[in-house]
Design a protein around this motif. Structure first.
Motif, PDB file in Angstrom:
ATOM      1  N   GLY A 160       0.777  -1.185   0.070  1.00  0.00           N
ATOM      2  CA  GLY A 160       0.079  -0.107   0.020  1.00  0.00           C
ATOM      3  C   GLY A 160       0.818   1.253  -0.038  1.00  0.00           C
ATOM      4  N   PHE A 161       2.114   0.988   0.125  1.00  0.00           N
ATOM      5  CA  PHE A 161       2.966   2.342   0.086  1.00  0.00           C
ATOM      6  C   PHE A 161       2.881   3.146  -1.295  1.00  0.00           C
ATOM      7  N   SER A 162       2.820   4.268  -1.136  1.00  0.00           N
ATOM      8  CA  SER A 162       3.048   5.173  -2.522  1.00  0.00           C
ATOM      9  C   SER A 162       4.370   4.975  -3.099  1.00  0.00           C
ATOM     10  N   ASN A 163       4.261   5.448  -4.649  1.00  0.00           N
ATOM     11  CA  ASN A 163       5.229   5.233  -5.505  1.00  0.00           C
ATOM     12  C   ASN A 163       6.264   6.055  -4.899  1.00  0.00           C
ATOM     13  N   ARG A 164       6.021   7.280  -4.395  1.00  0.00           N
ATOM     14  CA  ARG A 164       7.214   8.155  -3.865  1.00  0.00           C
ATOM     15  C   ARG A 164       7.961   7.564  -2.410  1.00  0.00           C
TER      16      ARG A 164
END
Length: 279
Positions: A160-164
């Protein structure tokens, strides 16, 4: 690429494809657990000489062959379309090359796997050159295998971590290798273990994101395109590392590759967010 596609499509058949990152991570983790056990076993078996170690290695292949032969055969439910291979290959290549997001994702995964997956071949050299005792290098490799096992097994928790956030982890990965090269003492191998943990997490998460974007009928072909890019990156790392190490030594070479990884992560990090939405 074929194996990843097989796992994804089997999960899709069971309507569990969203769990792909979890399952592929655990499957890969089992392999790394084997690395841990074999490294520890080698540190003990070597006392009886290399011939004994080679015999055990050959026996492991026999056991593997027996194990695979006991797997039940599955009933054929659909043709594998061998006659349409080149048509599917063209379609898979076209699909990958015409999609900017997908092509960018494949290139990113190739860089991550090419750099992280190729450099770990040199971890034992780093350990030896930085002063780790020879009898402890096998233990270090065993711990390294254990770290990969843990990272692969829990990578789905980072899905679920963002791409950034994941690109920032790549920057940290490069910074750790750069710091380890600057220190270049036995305890610096701890930095390599954290490097490895980050690499496996990011790699596993993005493998899942790639599979989510591929149509089933060209999934294996397009995954193989990714594999081809990875092999190019790996060969570039091997050639580059050898050339640099011969000219400047191992310490500087590890530092250069650490800086390269950090710069790649930073370049992806500062791109406009609209170009990073790869899910």
């Amino acid at each position: 690429g074929t194996y990843d596609a097989l796992v994804y499509d089997e999960l899709k058949e069971m309507r569990a494809e969203k769990e792909y990152t979890k399952y592929i991570g655990k499957i890969n983790g089992i392999a790394y657990l084997g690395l841990l056990v074999s490294a520890l076993g080698a540190s003990v078996a070597i006392h009886w000489g290399y011939s004994f170690v080679l015999v055990i290695s050959l026996l492991s292949l026999v056991v593997s062959a027996i194990a695979i032969s006991t797997v039940p055969k599955a009933k054929a439910v659909e043709t594998t379309h061998e006659k349409e291979y080149f048509k599917l290959l063209k379609e898979g290549l076209t699909f990958a090359l015409r999609s900017p997001f997908l092509l960018g994702l494949i290139i990113f995964i190739s860089l991550v796997q090419g750099l992280g997956g190729a450099l770990d071949e040199y971890w034992s050299i780093f350990a030896s050159a930085s002063g780790v005792q020879q009898n402890l290098i096998a233990v270090f490799i065993a711990i390294y295998g254990g770290v990969q096992f843990v990272a692969s097994s829990i990578a789905y928790r980072f899905a679920g971590f963002s791409n950034r956030s994941l690109y920032l982890m790549v920057v940290m990965q490069g910074a750790l290798l750069l710091a380890a090269s600057l220190i270049f003492k036995p305890f610096a191998v701890l930095f390599l273990l954290v490097f490895t943990f980050i690499f496996k997490v990011v790699d596993t998460v993005y493998q899942g994101r790639l599979q989510d974007r591929l149509p089933s009928h060209i999934r294996a072909t397009t995954s193989s395109v990714k594999g081809f890019f990875v092999e190019i990156a790996v060969m570039a790392v091997y050639i580059g590392f050898g050339t640099l190490a011969q000219s400047y030594g191992y310490q500087i070479t590890f530092g250069i590759f650490g800086a390269i990884i950090a710069m790649i992560g930073f370049m992806y990090l500062v791109k406009p967010e609209k170009e990073l939405r790869l899910k």
